[in-house]
Scaffold this motif. Structure first.
Motif, PDB file in Angstrom:
ATOM      1  N   TYR A 100       0.831  -1.202   0.000  1.00 33.84           N
ATOM      2  CA  TYR A 100       0.000   0.000   0.000  1.00 33.84           C
ATOM      3  C   TYR A 100       0.865   1.251   0.000  1.00 33.84           C
ATOM      4  O   TYR A 100       2.078   1.211   0.255  1.00 33.84           O
ATOM      5  CB  TYR A 100      -0.921   0.021   1.223  1.00 33.84           C
ATOM      6  CG  TYR A 100      -0.197   0.149   2.545  1.00 33.84           C
ATOM      7  CD1 TYR A 100      -0.020   1.389   3.167  1.00 33.84           C
ATOM      8  CD2 TYR A 100       0.344  -0.975   3.174  1.00 33.84           C
ATOM      9  CE1 TYR A 100       0.656   1.509   4.372  1.00 33.84           C
ATOM     10  CE2 TYR A 100       1.020  -0.873   4.377  1.00 33.84           C
ATOM     11  CZ  TYR A 100       1.173   0.366   4.977  1.00 33.84           C
ATOM     12  OH  TYR A 100       1.853   0.474   6.166  1.00 33.84           O
ATOM     13  N   GLU A 101       0.223   2.371  -0.304  1.00 38.24           N
ATOM     14  CA  GLU A 101       0.852   3.685  -0.197  1.00 38.24           C
ATOM     15  C   GLU A 101      -0.023   4.549   0.687  1.00 38.24           C
ATOM     16  O   GLU A 101      -1.252   4.508   0.575  1.00 38.24           O
ATOM     17  CB  GLU A 101       1.014   4.323  -1.580  1.00 38.24           C
ATOM     18  CG  GLU A 101       1.719   5.665  -1.564  1.00 38.24           C
ATOM     19  CD  GLU A 101       1.926   6.244  -2.957  1.00 38.24           C
ATOM     20  OE1 GLU A 101       2.452   7.369  -3.053  1.00 38.24           O
ATOM     21  OE2 GLU A 101       1.552   5.573  -3.937  1.00 38.24           O
ATOM     22  N   ARG A 102       0.601   5.346   1.550  1.00 38.38           N
ATOM     23  CA  ARG A 102      -0.169   6.132   2.516  1.00 38.38           C
ATOM     24  C   ARG A 102       0.402   7.540   2.611  1.00 38.38           C
ATOM     25  O   ARG A 102       1.620   7.723   2.651  1.00 38.38           O
ATOM     26  CB  ARG A 102      -0.123   5.450   3.884  1.00 38.38           C
ATOM     27  CG  ARG A 102      -1.024   6.068   4.947  1.00 38.38           C
ATOM     28  CD  ARG A 102      -1.013   5.211   6.201  1.00 38.38           C
ATOM     29  NE  ARG A 102      -2.020   5.633   7.162  1.00 38.38           N
ATOM     30  CZ  ARG A 102      -2.275   5.019   8.306  1.00 38.38           C
ATOM     31  NH1 ARG A 102      -1.593   3.916   8.631  1.00 38.38           N
ATOM     32  NH2 ARG A 102      -3.223   5.472   9.131  1.00 38.38           N
ATOM     33  N   ALA A 103      -0.486   8.534   2.639  1.00 38.03           N
ATOM     34  CA  ALA A 103      -0.039   9.927   2.750  1.00 38.03           C
ATOM     35  C   ALA A 103      -1.195  10.770   3.257  1.00 38.03           C
ATOM     36  O   ALA A 103      -2.366  10.388   3.170  1.00 38.03           O
ATOM     37  CB  ALA A 103       0.450  10.457   1.397  1.00 38.03           C
ATOM     38  N   GLY A 104      -0.856  11.947   3.799  1.00 43.01           N
ATOM     39  CA  GLY A 104      -1.871  12.893   4.242  1.00 43.01           C
ATOM     40  C   GLY A 104      -2.227  12.727   5.696  1.00 43.01           C
ATOM     41  O   GLY A 104      -1.647  11.919   6.429  1.00 43.01           O
ATOM     42  N   ALA A 105      -3.212  13.517   6.127  1.00 43.02           N
ATOM     43  CA  ALA A 105      -3.682  13.488   7.507  1.00 43.02           C
ATOM     44  C   ALA A 105      -5.163  13.823   7.517  1.00 43.02           C
ATOM     45  O   ALA A 105      -5.676  14.482   6.615  1.00 43.02           O
ATOM     46  CB  ALA A 105      -2.902  14.485   8.364  1.00 43.02           C
ATOM     47  N   ALA A 110      -5.229  13.574  -0.371  1.00 40.81           N
ATOM     48  CA  ALA A 110      -4.332  13.597   0.793  1.00 40.81           C
ATOM     49  C   ALA A 110      -4.254  14.976   1.431  1.00 40.81           C
ATOM     50  O   ALA A 110      -3.774  15.101   2.557  1.00 40.81           O
ATOM     51  CB  ALA A 110      -2.942  13.125   0.383  1.00 40.81           C
ATOM     52  N   ALA A 111      -4.723  16.011   0.738  1.00 43.37           N
ATOM     53  CA  ALA A 111      -4.757  17.341   1.341  1.00 43.37           C
ATOM     54  C   ALA A 111      -5.798  17.419   2.460  1.00 43.37           C
ATOM     55  O   ALA A 111      -5.716  18.301   3.318  1.00 43.37           O
ATOM     56  CB  ALA A 111      -5.055  18.386   0.270  1.00 43.37           C
ATOM     57  N   GLU A 112      -6.777  16.491   2.458  1.00 36.82           N
ATOM     58  CA  GLU A 112      -7.825  16.517   3.479  1.00 36.82           C
ATOM     59  C   GLU A 112      -7.914  15.225   4.289  1.00 36.82           C
ATOM     60  O   GLU A 112      -8.553  15.208   5.334  1.00 36.82           O
ATOM     61  CB  GLU A 112      -9.187  16.778   2.839  1.00 36.82           C
ATOM     62  CG  GLU A 112      -9.340  18.155   2.225  1.00 36.82           C
ATOM     63  CD  GLU A 112     -10.785  18.463   1.850  1.00 36.82           C
ATOM     64  OE1 GLU A 112     -11.707  17.843   2.444  1.00 36.82           O
ATOM     65  OE2 GLU A 112     -10.985  19.313   0.973  1.00 36.82           O
ATOM     66  N   HIS A 113      -7.288  14.148   3.793  1.00 32.19           N
ATOM     67  CA  HIS A 113      -7.491  12.844   4.427  1.00 32.19           C
ATOM     68  C   HIS A 113      -6.174  12.089   4.587  1.00 32.19           C
ATOM     69  O   HIS A 113      -5.203  12.356   3.877  1.00 32.19           O
ATOM     70  CB  HIS A 113      -8.453  11.990   3.591  1.00 32.19           C
ATOM     71  CG  HIS A 113      -9.877  12.449   3.662  1.00 32.19           C
ATOM     72  ND1 HIS A 113     -10.747  12.051   4.646  1.00 32.19           N
ATOM     73  CD2 HIS A 113     -10.572  13.296   2.857  1.00 32.19           C
ATOM     74  CE1 HIS A 113     -11.925  12.610   4.452  1.00 32.19           C
ATOM     75  NE2 HIS A 113     -11.843  13.373   3.375  1.00 32.19           N
TER      76      HIS A 113
END
Length: 277
Positions: free
Chosen positions: A22-27, A52-55
């Protein structure tokens, strides 16, 4: 950067280990992204950064696709095995009831996760499972032809074709309405992903009797369909609306079966609107 996690999945024959890349980014609130059959997580690249700008966005390679190894032989590729595996994946990453968005096979999985109340909202882009028998045979035949072509073409030929708009159209026009927008590198990568998918045949076999017939209640659901979807025809969206009366049915003008590439801004807006509901 890609990562992977291994976790245990229960079955009638006992627990089995499944590994997912998987790939994961953002907050922010978690948002799980599920691709279609024969594809890989990079299908979401056109919208990944926007989301990823919101999540906290997690794009996965489903078992047997992309970089994720096949399921153990004891586990089948039907919904009863894959959906619990995705639930266990979320537990392994300590993600509690994410939003989920899926395309095609991923859309079917997303709706099933919603039906099982494993998620907090569902966005299904051209989800599988709302076909007639004839439409399913057409879709499966098309997918098998794409797979056969990808396996017959030598890699140098794929790379050569991908350098021109006409070549990219020849390779990917079945799933994109605007295939020339894909980069040569992306077209090569997804053609190889289709060729090398270890879970392809087993997934098709498991899908022969799949028909999504249950309502999904208690959470926001959006079903979106491209007006130029050549694989799962857009009239299937009307059937999805009849099956899930509370769902929002959205038309994606000018988009094909994998709309994230054809209109990233529109698709991202549809996903974010569902999450905000």
């Amino acid at each position: 950067m890609a990562a992977e996690v291994s976790f245990s999945v229960a079955s009638h024959g006992g627990p089995h280990t499944v590994t997912i890349s998987y790939e994961r980014a953002g907050a922010g609130e978690p948002l799980l992204l599920l691709h279609g059959i024969g594809h890989h997580r990079q299908a979401w690249d056109p919208v990944f950064g926007i989301l990823a700008a919101e999540h906290d966005v997690i794009a996965v390679d489903l078992p047997g696709f992309g970089r994720s190894p096949a399921l153990p032989e004891e586990l089948e590729y039907g919904l009863p095995a894959v959906v619990p595996a995705l639930g266990a994946f979320c537990e392994a990453l300590r993600i509690e009831r994410p939003h989920v968005a899926g395309n095609s096979l991923g859309g079917l999985l997303a709706l099933e996760m919603g039906r099982e109340k494993l998620v907090r909202s569902v966005t299904a882009l051209s989800p599988a499972g709302f076909w007639t028998p004839a439409e399913r045979r057409y879709a499966f035949g098309t997918l098998l032809a794409m797979r056969r072509a990808a396996r017959l073409l030598p890699r140098p030929a794929i790379e050569r074709l991908s350098t021109s708009a006409a070549g990219r159209t020849a390779l990917t026009s079945t799933i994109y309405a605007r295939p020339w927008r894909r980069s040569p590198q992306a077209v090569v990568a997804e053609t190889l992903a289709l060729r090398e998918a270890t879970g392809f045949e087993a997934t098709l076999l498991a899908g022969r009797d799949v028909l999504f017939q249950d309502d999904v209640t208690g959470l926001p659901v959006t079903v979106a369909w491209g007006t130029k979807d050549r694989l799962l025809l857009r009239r299937q969206g009307v059937r999805a609306k009849h099956t899930i009366p509370g769902a929002r049915l959205v038309r994606l003008p000018g988009c094909g079966h994998v709309p994230m590439n054809d209109d990233p801004a529109l698709v991202a807006r549809v996903l974010l609107d569902t999450c905000r509901r």
